[in-house]
Design a protein around this motif. Structure first.
Motif, PDB file in Angstrom:
ATOM      1  N   VAL A 187       0.819  -1.166   0.022  1.00 28.00           N
ATOM      2  CA  VAL A 187      -0.089  -0.111  -0.047  1.00 28.00           C
ATOM      3  C   VAL A 187       0.950   1.333  -0.013  1.00 28.00           C
ATOM      4  O   VAL A 187       1.745   1.384   0.691  1.00 28.00           O
ATOM      5  N   TYR A 188       0.696   1.965  -0.948  1.00 30.61           N
ATOM      6  CA  TYR A 188       1.456   3.442  -1.160  1.00 30.61           C
ATOM      7  C   TYR A 188       1.289   4.410  -0.066  1.00 30.61           C
ATOM      8  O   TYR A 188       2.337   4.882   0.633  1.00 30.61           O
ATOM      9  N   ARG A 189      -0.163   4.626   0.472  1.00 29.74           N
ATOM     10  CA  ARG A 189      -0.299   5.314   1.606  1.00 29.74           C
ATOM     11  C   ARG A 189       0.003   7.015   1.667  1.00 29.74           C
ATOM     12  O   ARG A 189      -0.508   7.572   2.831  1.00 29.74           O
TER      13      ARG A 189
ATOM     14  N   CYS B 202       5.794   2.796   1.650  1.00 27.80           N
ATOM     15  CA  CYS B 202       5.050   1.811   1.631  1.00 27.80           C
ATOM     16  C   CYS B 202       4.950   0.634   2.586  1.00 27.80           C
ATOM     17  O   CYS B 202       5.888   0.522   3.344  1.00 27.80           O
TER      18      CYS B 202
ATOM     19  N   VAL C 240       0.952   7.381  11.506  1.00 28.06           N
ATOM     20  CA  VAL C 240       0.357   7.659  10.502  1.00 28.06           C
ATOM     21  C   VAL C 240       1.056   8.753   9.562  1.00 28.06           C
ATOM     22  O   VAL C 240       1.536   9.876  10.198  1.00 28.06           O
TER      23      VAL C 240
ATOM     24  N   MET D   3      -5.859  11.133   2.937  1.00 26.92           N
ATOM     25  CA  MET D   3      -6.016   9.888   3.908  1.00 26.92           C
ATOM     26  C   MET D   3      -7.555   9.519   4.289  1.00 26.92           C
ATOM     27  O   MET D   3      -8.300  10.376   4.450  1.00 26.92           O
TER      28      MET D   3
ATOM     29  N   TYR E 143      -7.563   5.167   8.467  1.00 23.67           N
ATOM     30  CA  TYR E 143      -6.199   5.551   8.513  1.00 23.67           C
ATOM     31  C   TYR E 143      -5.790   6.359   9.323  1.00 23.67           C
ATOM     32  O   TYR E 143      -5.056   6.246  10.409  1.00 23.67           O
TER      33      TYR E 143
ATOM     34  N   VAL F 242      -4.214   0.285   7.674  1.00 21.31           N
ATOM     35  CA  VAL F 242      -3.758   0.623   6.290  1.00 21.31           C
ATOM     36  C   VAL F 242      -4.274  -0.762   5.468  1.00 21.31           C
ATOM     37  O   VAL F 242      -3.903  -1.683   6.022  1.00 21.31           O
TER      38      VAL F 242
ATOM     39  N   GLU G  95      -5.973  -1.770   1.355  1.00 26.83           N
ATOM     40  CA  GLU G  95      -5.954  -1.497  -0.057  1.00 26.83           C
ATOM     41  C   GLU G  95      -6.895  -0.236  -0.343  1.00 26.83           C
ATOM     42  O   GLU G  95      -6.551   0.688  -1.119  1.00 26.83           O
TER      43      GLU G  95
ATOM     44  N   THR H 237      -6.889   2.081   1.406  1.00 32.02           N
ATOM     45  CA  THR H 237      -6.322   3.360   1.765  1.00 32.02           C
ATOM     46  C   THR H 237      -6.014   4.207   0.492  1.00 32.02           C
ATOM     47  O   THR H 237      -6.121   5.466   0.445  1.00 32.02           O
ATOM     48  N   ASP H 238      -5.254   3.478  -0.391  1.00 35.16           N
ATOM     49  CA  ASP H 238      -4.874   3.701  -1.645  1.00 35.16           C
ATOM     50  C   ASP H 238      -6.034   4.087  -2.546  1.00 35.16           C
ATOM     51  O   ASP H 238      -6.102   5.197  -3.277  1.00 35.16           O
TER      52      ASP H 238
END
Length: 363
Positions: A168-170, A193, A208, A215, A219, A225, A227, A229-230
């Motif tokens: 996940v990039y986040r 990530c 965080v 966001m 999150y 976190v 998927e 989240t992205d």
């Protein structure tokens, strides 16, 4: 991997050990080839980080970018952390190198060549064959904006689906997106990530990170976190691409004190939404009140596409229907772009075919 066992200054040795750990952890023991440059090699390739090699149009508060070359690469793009931020960046530098090495073959990610561990401020080296630019949304026409959304979504879908464990990039933000000379959008900076353990759908993090306006609430509140989240972040990116304006921000209305609020009342999860964004989130709002005027007149074709993008964004941020996966988002974005082909055949039929194509978005 004998490079990290050599006798070097302690900070460099520690970085080498951390990088080896991240390479093994992220790549399941199958690390990708990375070239390790010495400080002298980097200085020589950039003419000692000279002003003439400084790529001002890419540099920002955290990173300075330089052009360079050596005997093996006629064009390099070198990213050096700004000295005062090296302590903050350094703890995630090894993760950035590890993930970047895994995705560098993908067309929507920056192509990593290697890094240098010898400077106090971390340095990463990319392929610089094509010229890269910062994303300036308001300079981009409508069709390019949809394609940028698709490019970044595909990069995120790659992280979610290609590896044994989803990544996940986040930390989505406009600063993380570069455009090459062909207009292809590329994602950079994979320092934050996180991977989701096998058999799980989420992971909790202690800290965080990222721009809060991208966001999702789980999150922000709980450090959860997933998927989604992205997916939330790409939904917010779509808002910016459509409106040309900054998305919701903490404690910041539209200047007249009339913003709406979202969240559960906890100070740590409250947002103030500017009035323009409240309109965006309403299904029946007028597009001329939402769309960036820099994109010019809104034709009927463009109007349907904009409404489709608005509805897709609302799904991504949990305002409308089931939250899609990143792959599903990519398919929808491709359909939105293809819609202009359907439009050309629908003019003589009172637009019925176009209406049918977008029924799921605008009903």
């Amino acid at each position: 991997m004998g490079w990290w066992r050599k006798k070097k200054p302690q900070p460099n040795f520690e970085r080498g050990a951390m990088l080896l750990e991240d390479l093994i952890g992220c790549c399941d023991g199958k690390s990708n080839p990375i070239k390790f440059f010495s400080a002298d090699q980097i200085r020589e390739s950039t003419d000692n980080f000279s002003e003439s090699n400084h790529v001002f149009e890419l540099s920002n508060g955290y990173y300075n970018w330089y052009s360079g070359k050596n005997e093996n690469h006629l064009m390099l793009l070198i990213r050096k952390t700004v000295d005062k931020f090296y302590a903050y960046i350094d703890r995630n530098f090894c993760r950035d190198v590890a993930i970047s090495s895994m995705v560098s073959g993908h067309k929507n990610s920056m192509k990593l060549i290697g890094c240098c561990l010898e400077f106090e401020s971390p340095v990463m080296v990319y392929n610089g064959v094509k010229k890269h630019y910062k994303l300036e949304i308001r300079e981009e026409p409508w069709k390019r904006r949809i394609k940028i959304a698709e490019d970044i979504d595909i990069a995120l879908a790659y992280l979610h689906n290609v590896f044994p464990r989803p990544f996940v990039y986040r930390i989505m933000s406009l600063e993380k997106i570069l455009l090459d000379e062909d207009g292809v959008a590329k994602l950079s900076d994979f320092a934050f990530c996180v991977s989701i353990p096998k058999g799980e759908t989420f992971v909790k993090v202690d800290k965080v990170e990222g721009k809060r306006c991208y966001m999702d609430y789980e999150y922000v509140r709980n450090g959860v976190v997933s998927e989604e989240t992205d997916v939330f972040a790409i939904g917010m990116l779509m808002q910016t691409l459509l409106t040309g304006k900054k998305v919701l921000s903490e404690g910041d209305g539209d200047g007249d004190g009339n913003g709406d609020t979202v969240g559960d009342g906890d100070d740590d999860s409250m947002y103030v939404i500017p009035n323009w964004q409240s309109k965006f989130m309403k299904e029946r709002s007028k597009m001329d009140e939402i769309a960036d005027p820099m994109m010019g007149e809104i034709s009927e074709e463009k109007l349907y596409q904009m409404k489709a993008l608005q509805a897709l964004s609302q799904r991504c941020i949990r305002l409308r229907g089931k939250v899609p996966t990143m792959v599903e988002v990519a398919k929808e974005l491709k359909k939105i772009q293809r819609s202009r082909l359907f439009f050309s055949f629908s003019l003589g039929d009172s637009g019925l075919k176009m209406q049918s194509e977008f029924a799921e978005y605008i009903s």
